[in-house]
Design a protein around this motif. Structure first.
Motif, short mmCIF file in Angstrom:
data_model
loop_
_atom_site.label_atom_id
_atom_site.label_comp_id
_atom_site.label_asym_id
_atom_site.label_seq_id
_atom_site.Cartn_x
_atom_site.Cartn_y
_atom_site.Cartn_z
N GLN A 16 0.30 4.25 10.90
CA GLN A 16 -0.75 4.72 9.99
C GLN A 16 -0.72 6.24 9.92
O GLN A 16 -0.84 6.92 10.94
CB GLN A 16 -2.11 4.24 10.46
CG GLN A 16 -3.25 4.63 9.51
CD GLN A 16 -4.58 4.07 9.96
OE1 GLN A 16 -4.73 3.62 11.09
NE2 GLN A 16 -5.57 4.10 9.07
N GLN A 61 -4.37 7.29 5.19
CA GLN A 61 -3.73 6.12 4.56
C GLN A 61 -4.01 4.85 5.36
O GLN A 61 -4.51 4.90 6.49
CB GLN A 61 -2.21 6.35 4.46
CG GLN A 61 -1.83 7.61 3.71
CD GLN A 61 -2.36 7.62 2.30
OE1 GLN A 61 -2.30 6.60 1.61
NE2 GLN A 61 -2.87 8.76 1.86
N GLU A 62 -3.68 3.73 4.77
CA GLU A 62 -3.83 2.46 5.46
C GLU A 62 -2.70 2.26 6.46
O GLU A 62 -1.63 2.88 6.33
CB GLU A 62 -3.82 1.31 4.45
CG GLU A 62 -4.93 1.39 3.41
CD GLU A 62 -4.78 0.33 2.33
OE1 GLU A 62 -4.16 -0.71 2.62
OE2 GLU A 62 -5.27 0.56 1.22
N LYS A 63 -2.92 1.41 7.42
CA LYS A 63 -1.85 1.12 8.37
C LYS A 63 -0.89 0.10 7.74
O LYS A 63 -1.30 -0.79 6.99
CB LYS A 63 -2.40 0.60 9.69
CG LYS A 63 -3.15 -0.71 9.60
CD LYS A 63 -3.72 -1.08 10.97
CE LYS A 63 -4.51 -2.38 10.91
NZ LYS A 63 -5.13 -2.71 12.22
N THR A 69 0.86 -1.18 0.00
CA THR A 69 0.00 0.00 0.00
C THR A 69 0.89 1.22 0.00
O THR A 69 2.10 1.12 0.01
CB THR A 69 -0.92 -0.01 1.23
OG1 THR A 69 -1.82 1.10 1.13
CG2 THR A 69 -0.14 0.10 2.52
#
Length: 510
Positions: free
Chosen positions: A445, A449-451, A6
């Motif tokens: 995180q 945004q995603e962790k 990611t």
């Protein structure tokens, strides 16, 4: 090695993609837009690393070394980069026309265990611009155009086209918006694209500044230059390049990435660092045109490099114009026609890098020393580490001792130690880094945004596996946790620990 990746974006510090300021709009764009690294950010990264290495070179002892020892030291360094930093690509180092080293590292296709070799073809991204610039300068020599020709001559309805010249396009001083930085670009269907569709993405965007009054890297300018070559010659840019550059130089392994409905290279592009994954690169293969549509090998780029010391493709007067500083970028040195120019004397460097999804590259020419470094990789810029590798190879060529890339080893921490680090850290108002624990795993995180999991090297130092970045937790003299620092590419950003607010910060980060 393969994990789901990611993007982690930190205000100005790229942990995989674009700056956080652009994050909101990019979320509406194509799935791969988060892996796009803007050219401006790449150049900033290069400037940071180059500046740091110059400082370090002054401190390093310089010893006279013979060619065999230099080659051995470069091989030792690159082997360590491949083993410990997951470098995969091909490198060629040459001096006075003699190849010191040419070797492939890692895999061109990990899924099928196909290794990179000196014959592997890579997408070279913005290194394409030097070939587009050469085409324009050849047409200048032949009296087919003038550098002060107005854009309106070739695009009659282009807004403010009467103010923009070919010189402005060549030097990134036109003010035209960079189409690869637009969310609309990343939302395009790669199966339904054309020159007209790309042109209409940026044609009616307001200029970012008045032509000639500033500098900002723009793929749009080189897209237009490629179309101008086609309009003048009545041939495709691909055909022009082959007849006027590739065939005369016998560059048999260079061409456009996408032709007659198929990709022209089998090399797989990847994103990531220690953990990588293949990425869909079809959009950028089909839509970068004169700004970045070529593939090549280190062997062909070596042929190109040597030809640039001669007048095989253009007169000395024209070659001097190409490599003369045309505009001060105020950030990375000077820009010529398709090339960046930095430094003086033996440190004078003429270079250009390139990056498409899953690929990054650089050709660096130290003309006063008659030395060149060419690196082509099938990984994104942040994952490949080409800027540091290039700088370190140059230091080795100068007889300097450099640190070898070392293996990052994760240790196991007690849950009590991890819990002491868990919390909210404020980077800037409204921008946070949230540290959490799930069982014995630690996650970071960033707002919006995603962790992403980070891995402990010590009680206070953690590293990412998806990109070469680190988090260091900072304590005061009384051993109380004050905050953290995120480090990447020579840049650092600090975050202050704040009190838990009942979950409000965590909600903002999600």
């Amino acid at each position: 090695m393969f994990k789901r990746l990611t993007a982690l974006l930190v205000a100005g510090v790229m942990v995989l993609g674009i700056p956080i300021a652009a994050g909101a709009s990019r979320n509406k764009a194509g799935k791969n837009s988060k892996f796009h690294i803007s050219e401006t950010e790449r150049f900033k990264e290069y400037a940071r690393i180059s500046s740091f290495n110059k400082i370090m070179d002054k401190r390093r002892n310089s010893k006279s070394k013979d060619e065999r020892e230099i080659k051995m030291n470069i091989e030792k360094y690159l082997n360590a980069a491949a083993q410990n930093s997951n470098f995969h690509g091909t490198v060629l180092v040459e001096k006075a026309g003699k190849v010191i080293l040419a070797k492939g590292y890692g895999m061109a296709n990990y899924e099928n265990s196909i290794p990179n070799t000196t014959s592997t073809r890579f997408a070279i991204g913005s290194m394409t611009k030097q070939f587009t610039a050469m085409a324009i300068m050849q047409l200048l020599e032949r009296g087919k155009l003038k550098l002060d020709d107005k854009l309106i001559k070739y695009f009659p309805d282009f807004p403010r086209g009467e103010e923009i010249t070919i010189h402005h396009l060549l030097t990134h001083t036109s003010g035209i918006a960079n189409y690869t930085n637009l969310a609309e670009y990343w939302a395009l269907d790669p199966e339904n694209v054309s020159e007209d569709i790309i042109l209409n993405l940026f044609k009616n965007k307001p200029l970012e500044f008045n032509p000639g009054e500033n500098w900002n890297y723009s793929n749009s300018g080189y897209f237009l230059l490629g179309v101008i070559v086609e309009k003048i010659t009545g041939k495709s840019l691909d055909s022009y390049w082959h007849k006027n550059i590739f065939e005369p130089l016998k560059m048999k392994n260079t061409g456009i990435l996408y032709k007659k409905g198929k990709k022209m290279i089998d090399t797989v592009g990847y994103v990531g660092y220690l953990d990588i994954q293949p990425i869909d690169d079809l959009l950028t293969f089909k839509t970068t045109y004169g700004a970045g549509c070529l593939y090549s090998t280190v062997g062909d780029m070596f042929i190109w490099d040597r030809a640039l010391y001669t007048c095989k493709l253009a007169s000395k007067k024209t070659m001097d114009m190409i490599f003369s500083p045309q505009v001060d970028t105020k950030a990375i040195g000077y820009y010529g026609y398709g090339w960046v120019i930095q430094g003086e004397g033996k440190d004078k460097e003429i270079f250009h890098d390139g990056a498409l999804l899953g690929f990054s590259s650089i050709i660096s020419r130290y003309v006063e020393r008659n030395t060149g470094i060419i690196i082509l990789t099938n990984n994104n810029s942040n994952g490949s580490g080409i800027f540091k590798i290039k700088s370190d190879i140059n230091s080795i060529l100068l007889g300097k001792e450099v640190d070898l890339p070392v293996e990052k080893k994760a240790i196991t921490l007690d849950a009590e130690i991890i819990d002491g680090l868990v919390g909210n850290y404020e980077i800037a108002p409204g921008l946070y880094c949230i540290i959490t624990r799930e069982e014995n795993h630690v996650y970071a995180q960033i707002t919006g945004q995603e962790k992403i999991e980070v891995f402990p090297e010590s009680d206070t130092k953690f590293f990412y596996r998806i990109v070469d970045a680190q988090i260091t937790f900072v304590k005061d003299t009384n051993d109380r946790l004050e905050g953290l620092i995120i480090n990447q590419n020579g840049a650092s950003i600090q975050a202050k620990r704040i009190e838990d607010d009942g979950g409000q910060v965590l909600q903002q980060a999600a």
